[in-house]
Design an enzyme around this catalytic site. Structure first.
Site, short mmCIF file in Angstrom:
data_model
loop_
_atom_site.label_atom_id
_atom_site.label_comp_id
_atom_site.label_asym_id
_atom_site.label_seq_id
_atom_site.Cartn_x
_atom_site.Cartn_y
_atom_site.Cartn_z
CG ASP B 47 -1.44 1.21 1.53
OD1 ASP B 47 -2.62 1.47 0.80
OD2 ASP B 47 -1.26 1.86 2.20
CD GLU B 117 -3.30 -2.12 -0.86
OE1 GLU B 117 -3.78 -0.68 -0.93
OE2 GLU B 117 -3.68 -2.35 0.31
#
Lengths: 232, 232
Positions: B47, B117
């Protein structure tokens, strides 16, 4: 530029980048395209780079901690107050240029931390990720941030107060008592009650922040002590 | 592993890293240290890396846009829905392992985006920043994300509704009518009124999300059309 060089630990290559670092939006001037140049765009970039480097640093330092822990510690390291303090520690705050006449505006609360993020953005653009990562780790994090201290310090005044009240078997209540529509932003006013007694009042740009501010005052008034978290 | 290699465009080096990518927390097993291994830690790292790469990409693509614009467009690109869709597009969603019996839990709403992610985190650890940056730009962003489309699409249903009401000289009001304390999370129920008439009802894990959901239904019921932003 010499001062910036000392902070970064290496001579700046692209000087115009670094010149923007210390330009707060209040002293921004329009360029030939009619675009106001300040450190805000660099701050946006630096914030993301700093976030990635700190994320990786914690990921590797704590191989057996879950993502909730990592996220929380990261946000404590890169939050507004921490970055403001860090910018003062490394001497960047002395270089920031801003218009003192407008200092009541919201954007002044993070002026030093923002310039630090802008510096990270400039270093990234000037020297690339690998250099910038080392700059963050060697010049910012390791010498100036005590991560063990960060971990044991609970900055969430509201949860601290609620926890205290729970143990003391008292009731805590937060009220938003006022919302002021200022020229540039809203201001919320929160009060916190323990039982029937108002023991803290705070303001902030959101309900949450006003409550935190009220809780901070209550915690200080009630002398609720820091308690190291067990097995953070 | 072959499928992962096709998605990344290069053979994985550290296989155990990639093996974790597709392990949702619902099928996590404890390792010898008693730590439950899933893709959540990689997701936290990915992320941050994805955020940094997208931040830089937009920074350079739009040299005369301010940080408000850049922040907004970035968040539209990396939000839950976009990443879920992207994970489906590249075929990663087919590889994710999860426990179907628990699919009502909150963590299932972002199961594919989270794995994407995590993949970014794994690629970063396996091959370093520069490789990972290229992977994101060449294999994810450029082929699958139409940034012009992202810019002209207004995903904020609430602001869309309020804007419509303002032009139609009608009054809009949002009410939180219910808060349900579920086992694992809270659920808020919002209603939106135009004048005296309730025209949308939505739920979500926060007040804001419940209101967005209610607004989305109202926008669809009122057939409020997308309007490209002027000079985005």
């Amino acid at each position: 530029m010499k001062a910036i060089g000392r902070i970064v630990g290496s001579k700046p290559l692209n000087l115009s980048l670094y010149r923007l670092v210390t330009q707060h939006t209040s002293v921004a001037v329009e360029n030939e395209r009619g675009f106001k140049e300040s450190n805000e765009r660099l701050e946006y970039l630096g914030d993301a780079i700093l976030g990635a480097v700190v994320a990786e640093y914690l990921f590797k330092k704590y191989p057996f901690k879950d993502e909730g822990f990592l996220t929380e510690i990261r946000s404590r390291i890169v939050n507004r107050e921490s970055l403001n303090k860090l910018a003062v520690k490394i001497g960047l705050s002395e270089l920031v240029e801003f218009n003192k006449g407008r200092r009541h505006s919201q954007s002044f609360k993070s002026i030093y931390g923002d310039s630090l993020e802008a510096l990270v953005g400039a270093v990234y653009l000037d020297r690339g990720y690998s250099f910038c990562r080392k700059f963050i780790l060697k010049r910012l994090l390791r010498p100036h941030v005590d991560i063990d201290e960060v971990i044991i310090t609970n900055h969430n005044h509201k949860s601290k107060l609620i926890e205290w009240a729970h143990q003391a078997k008292k009731e805590v209540r937060f009220d938003i008592v006022e919302v002021n529509n200022g020229k540039h932003y809203k201001e919320f006013v929160a009060e916190v009650y323990v039982g029937d007694k108002m023991i803290g009042k705070g303001t902030g740009p959101s309900k949450k922040k006003a409550e935190q501010s009220a809780a901070e005052k209550a915690v200080s008034r009630l002398k609720i002590m820091e308690k190291p978290e067990t097995e953070p």
